[in-house]
Design an enzyme around this catalytic site. Sequence first.
Site, short mmCIF file in Angstrom:
data_model
loop_
_atom_site.label_atom_id
_atom_site.label_comp_id
_atom_site.label_asym_id
_atom_site.label_seq_id
_atom_site.Cartn_x
_atom_site.Cartn_y
_atom_site.Cartn_z
N PRO A 21 -112.10 10.60 -84.10
CG PRO A 21 -113.39 9.38 -85.64
CD PRO A 21 -111.96 9.60 -85.17
CG PHE A 63 -112.52 6.91 -78.93
CD1 PHE A 63 -112.16 8.11 -79.55
CD2 PHE A 63 -111.55 6.19 -78.27
CE1 PHE A 63 -110.85 8.56 -79.49
CE2 PHE A 63 -110.24 6.63 -78.21
CZ PHE A 63 -109.89 7.82 -78.83
CG HIS A 64 -110.97 4.88 -85.22
ND1 HIS A 64 -109.61 4.95 -85.09
CD2 HIS A 64 -111.20 4.00 -86.24
CE1 HIS A 64 -109.03 4.17 -85.99
NE2 HIS A 64 -109.97 3.58 -86.70
CB SER A 65 -107.58 5.66 -80.21
OG SER A 65 -106.87 4.52 -80.65
#
Length: 966
Positions: A786, A804-806
């Site tokens: 997300p 941001f979360h990778s």
Amino acid sequence: MAPKFKDGDVVVAFSGKWVSWAHTAVAYAAFFGALITGMYLHYHKIVENEYYGYPQEWFPSVSATIGDRYPERSVFQIFIAITSGPRFALVFLWYILTARPNTALPKIVAGTGIFRTITCGGWTYVTSTDDHGWHDIFMISYLVATLPWTLGCLALSPNNPKAVRYRKILAGCFFGTLVPLIYFFIQHKVHKIAGAYTIYAFFEWALILFDVGFDAVTALDFENFELVVRDVKGTSRGTTQLVADAVAEKQKDKPIGQAFRQVISLGETLDAIADVYNGFVFWSMLTSLGLVVWYFPLWHMGISGYEAMVMSTVSPFFLGIPSLRSLVIKHIRIVHLLSLLGLLAFLVKSPELRLFAVGFGVSMSCLAWSATWYAERSQSSRLESRILAWSIGLIASSIAKFAFWTNNPVWPIVHAQNGGWNKLGLALAVLAVLRSTRSVNVSGGAPDSMGGSKSSPVLAGFGLAGLLFGLHSLLSDSSTMILWVWEGYPVRGPIAANGVLTILAMGFGVVLQTTYREMVTTWMYFLASSLGAFLLTSFSNWTGYVGALLLAISLMSMAIPLISSAVRHGPATTFGIGFLVYNILVLAHVWVVAYAFVPGGPVMREHTDWVMTATMLLVGAGLYATPKPKRSLDARKKAARYNPSQRSFYYTYILVALELLAISVGYLRFPTNNYTPHHPEEKSMTAGIWTIHFSLDNDMWSSERRMRDLIEEMEIDVIGLLETDLQRIIMGNRDTTQFLAEDLGMYVDYGPGPNKHTWGAALLSKFPIVNSTHHLLPSPVGELAPAIHATLEAYGELIDVVVFHSGQEEDPEDRRQQSEYLSKLMKDSPRPLILLSYLVITPGEGNYNTYVGDKSGMRDIDPSDWDRWCEYILYKGFKRTGYARVSRSTITDTELQVGAILIPRLRDLTDPRLQVGKFVVGQAEGSNEQIGEDQVAPGLRFPSMFRGEGVRGHRYHVFDEPRYYS
């Protein structure tokens, strides 16, 4: 009807002395209530003066006690407001008692008494902080008017030696006290003698005692008065038709008419309240089970084995053993009391033992409620009451979470230090069980129904499963479906404070099932509820929320018919199957997002629509199994008219009270949207990134208050939070960002909703969020990544922030595609931009060079910080002034990273700790050259409290101090 007596009937009569005693009691309550409250909450603050504090000064003055400090000021003001009624009545009675023809003194004294009352209100409600001048004017006027009031009362005293003697004593004490009062005030103010103010305070309090006591003497004079209220037209004799009587007669065949005719019984009211509270306890424990189970796979990063405790709910299968079923029904009170071990779990420190305690409590609660419903099957009205209590208990639980920012105050993850009301909740639960289990039907008997043959018990169990899962997953928290339809800024749909609408819809559904029982079991009604499910699943904003409200109404309205159908069969079959299939649905709706960590997960990947479809099909199966009445419509109408469920009205009144409470909470929680950054004078912005690990700390306690403290003390203006999506059964249907945003005074974007199948990303900002867009980055193999791309207005300029979360380390192709997507997004932004992120990269290697450099246009907040892997802060277009990494204590498994910038310029957060950066808006980026803290403006420095050992386990680490840049 005319009155019996010519001059009217006496409605009420009482001695005039009670006016005096009421005035005395409430006035003393105002002063001493404030004193007790102040000494309990702020003792050291209210005994402190401009020269000395504790222990030199150890007793507060009147002004310090009732002044500007909350809540003692409010206690004083409330009771003074109540005092005004008896006060005006006292002055009026004194005038009546002393008035004589051709003399003006009684009028002067009465006028003085009114003047004193008004000026008392003046210095009470206009504090010295509001307007020091007017406060002093009112206070001095009151004191000056005390002299003519006292002397006038003495002069006009009736020939009552006892009263006159008390007045002289109290008046002498009052004026005699002024001498030492002034003396010690001079000792304090002029000579600055330690302890003088405490002695002054005692004389000041003595003035209050003598002043109020002087007026209390009027009780001796007023005891010769009798206050009488007469009814000269006979209106109060009960024969005149009221509006309620007219409605009751006109609508006698309808529920509203029956409600107006209902006679209220205290005993039955207490029974209903106890039943509803038992329902509240059931839902509180059930909603906590998944939460404490979730702790273990969360910290094991995979299947832990403790997940088996979700099967605690299938205890109704034991009711298939006839002897055990009889034993449970006969001793239902004991089973309910045993279930309260789930509320006692908060006393257990060990997470494993706490889980077992909650699991046992839930098991006993499911067993007890299933047995109770089954035992009441032969008496439909009693069964209906039990189901109503259970349904309204869910609403009470939802309201409790609404009031406590999505945490239930009796959950085992809270205690007194982090917002829990566990002891009070447990005490009330014991009383509720003892009250509501006094009259459980233990004889059983055949089901009382409207006719119709038995249908499939399996289908009845399926219906129960669909109902349980729908209520739990969507309605156990008022904001769950709001977050389903949330799409960011500008706001185009409901916000968390609108959760009151969900609660109102739930209440309407409860009323609907009692008034239109047969309608809610029709297929047209089921199609309408299915339409609501479709709108909620397929649309966003207000369109989706309309579907949510339809679904809330329909699910709540189906409780009575579906449970009534289930009790027609063996409880082991219907309730056992119901809870078993409910558990399968619980796991399925976790599988849709946790597919990367569970066996067979990819099959369910991102298929919330499948779960919703299964839920509605199960509810439909239950409705199909509901017996259809064979009586004619006229016969059913006649039965409803002459055999109404009288007890249901008590539950309706409780429901109305709860709904009013929900409206009040919604009003109090509505955001003010007037937030300001910490250092506007420097045009600075402190930004941070933190992976909060679903708001459970290392010891399985809710951690949002500890997070709040650290974020506030670090003076963070903008923060990205990761792993924030808690709106699932397994996570308690919570939302930490609501508490943080409202308590810290920040705008919030909750990020992609629970139906977007991510672990969550959220943005909190002291600056207004002008626009925000949610992104789901490419994830061909692993979990969805997300991102929030938001535009903020900071000091008159537009800046961008990306949270941001990778993907995980195990999915390199996912992370490569995500780095390409995000670098283009950042490169295309024409505004200064900060990235608050979880990247899973090594500094200077691989995808790092996609995120940092010409391809993205972004700079690393500190390229020399090699000790990073997860959390990173990147920026462009800001002047970065500082960077810090703060240890997490036991709150999460990641640190807080913070960066300071002059707009535009942000600060980086990395790894499992809080990372923070400071930036200045509107200034060029600057260099990577580090400078000393003494070369940085005070408003751009990080708090010193986290140096060295820090506080509460939080300290600057890695570098052991913040870094600053030129």
